[in-house]
Design an enzyme around this catalytic site. Structure first.
Site: not given
Lengths: 274, 274
Positions: B28, B179, B31, B33
């Site tokens: 899932y 995030m 940004e 990652h």
């Protein structure tokens, strides 16, 4: 032969070395260890580690009295053709702040593991470290410590360590006593009496070969023989599955008879496959 | 890009690959990652693992509702230039008979670890496996999960895994929300409210920069701000040592403010260094 004490050095020695065989030991070498060495000649390089691992000792006394003679070990390793001896200090392996324990679950807690709480997880932890330091293609262990091999197999498989675990036959003295560094603790009388462990195991194996299929009956035969030796005190005898070390009520396929007994104040273990 | 499911295949792909960077994820992707990916370009090859690790979830419900979208992840990874995606099944990672747990001790049991028993040892175990499978030179983690990085550092150091752990800055939405794959669970109102975590942390950091040295005073400031947000429910706020994650009574050198709060039914975590 190179003798190295630091993790960094051993890695440097092995960089680009080809296939690597590892023989983890606690030193005080005997012929059993040397037989592992001859098996490891299938590799380009053989590393022997010599480290009395504090994590696998239950009592400080047992750790402190474990026999040590590094000079003798190094002479024997040189003669036997070891390429690298890795002999770290306790501080190199377990520096200040060290905190991790590899827990391999049930197989570490039954049979010998039930009598030595924490022992097998201590073994698994130090061997995981040695595997990561040396990154061997193959590692060699003696079957005298059969459950130890099963524990290390479980750990290496579970943690995806790409190493082949090679189980090598137990070497025995002429009267059957399994070679062990701890045998040095036996006085002459005890040394004679200690042969009862293997004699009892062999009698158990004979009974199975003669058709006995009951685990408890076989254990009874083995234990009965040990009880006739005045200098020996049986700790346990069990008939177990050679992979899981779960006790077997009835012997259908492969089985291992495992035994632990005190001879004088020295605790010895042994086993035979049936 | 190669997508592989088996341990054997990923090893085959990496044989002789030069330097390897690993980005362990639960998929899932966002940004955050992708920012790890751009850091990993310093390696010859970048491997991303996508695996929702059952060991690190306390409840089956949390595991089952964790967001997943492998097709979208693979498209994003391809666009971002990942070389190999390793997306194993649970059975590939934890086959029948699997038993081993890597226990990293106290650091896994305090702060976030006290609220999620077993979580960090589950993380340490799966990451030890991934390190042994991929054998990366470097592995990249986001600082949003600061204690996770400390746990992995401890594990890798203790088990002598020759990998550099690279901690990368938390990426934030324009309103400051860190995030996280879990943000998808927030409805529009909750999404707005969730910004209170970072707002509160930044206010705590401001207080330290203005001279506040009491850990509990800083925690009080942060917690007080969260309590003003009706949709948020504070789980904890602590001022901790960034390496040991022990709580700090007074802030002398480096410190990290860590927070966990529920927004609606979604539990979010965040942190800032001060």
């Amino acid at each position: 032969m190179n003798v190295v004490e630091s993790i960094e050095e051993v890695r440097k020695h092995l960089d680009g070395a080809g296939s690597v065989g590892l023989i983890p030991t606690m030193g005080y070498l005997h012929e059993g260890h040397l037989s592992l060495l001859s098996r490891s000649r299938e590799n380009d390089v053989t590393v022997m580690s010599i480290f009395v691992n504090p994590l696998q000792f239950g009592s400080t006394q047992d750790l402190e009295t474990y026999p040590r003679d590094l000079d003798r070990d190094l002479a024997m390793a040189t003669d036997a053709g070891v390429d690298v001896v890795f002999a770290p200090t306790p501080e190199e392996m377990f520096p200040r702040g060290y905190a991790t324990n590899v827990d391999v679950g049930r197989i570490a807690e039954i049979s010998e593991g039930a009598r030595r709480p924490g022992h097998f997880n201590g073994v698994a932890t130090v061997v995981a470290k040695l595997f990561n330091i040396v990154r061997p293609d193959r590692a060699y262990f003696g079957k005298k410590d059969a459950q130890q091999i099963a524990v290390i197999d479980q750990m290496a498989k579970d943690l995806d360590l790409a190493v082949e675990i090679v189980a090598c036959p137990t070497l025995r003295e002429s009267d059957g006593l399994a070679m062990s560094s701890r045998n040095v603790h036996l006085d002459p009388q005890e040394r004679q009496a200690a042969a009862v462990l293997s004699k009892a195991l062999f009698a158990g194996r004979d009974a199975v070969e003669a058709g006995e299929r009951s685990g408890s009956a076989v254990a009874g035969i083995v234990g009965g023989i040990v009880k006739h030796e005045a200098l020996a005190r049986l700790d346990y005898v069990e008939v177990v599955d050679p992979v899981s070390f779960e006790q077997l009520d009835s012997i259908a396929g492969q089985a291992t008879i495992v035994i632990a007994a005190f001879v004088g104040s020295t605790r010895l273990i042994d086993n035979v496959d049936v």
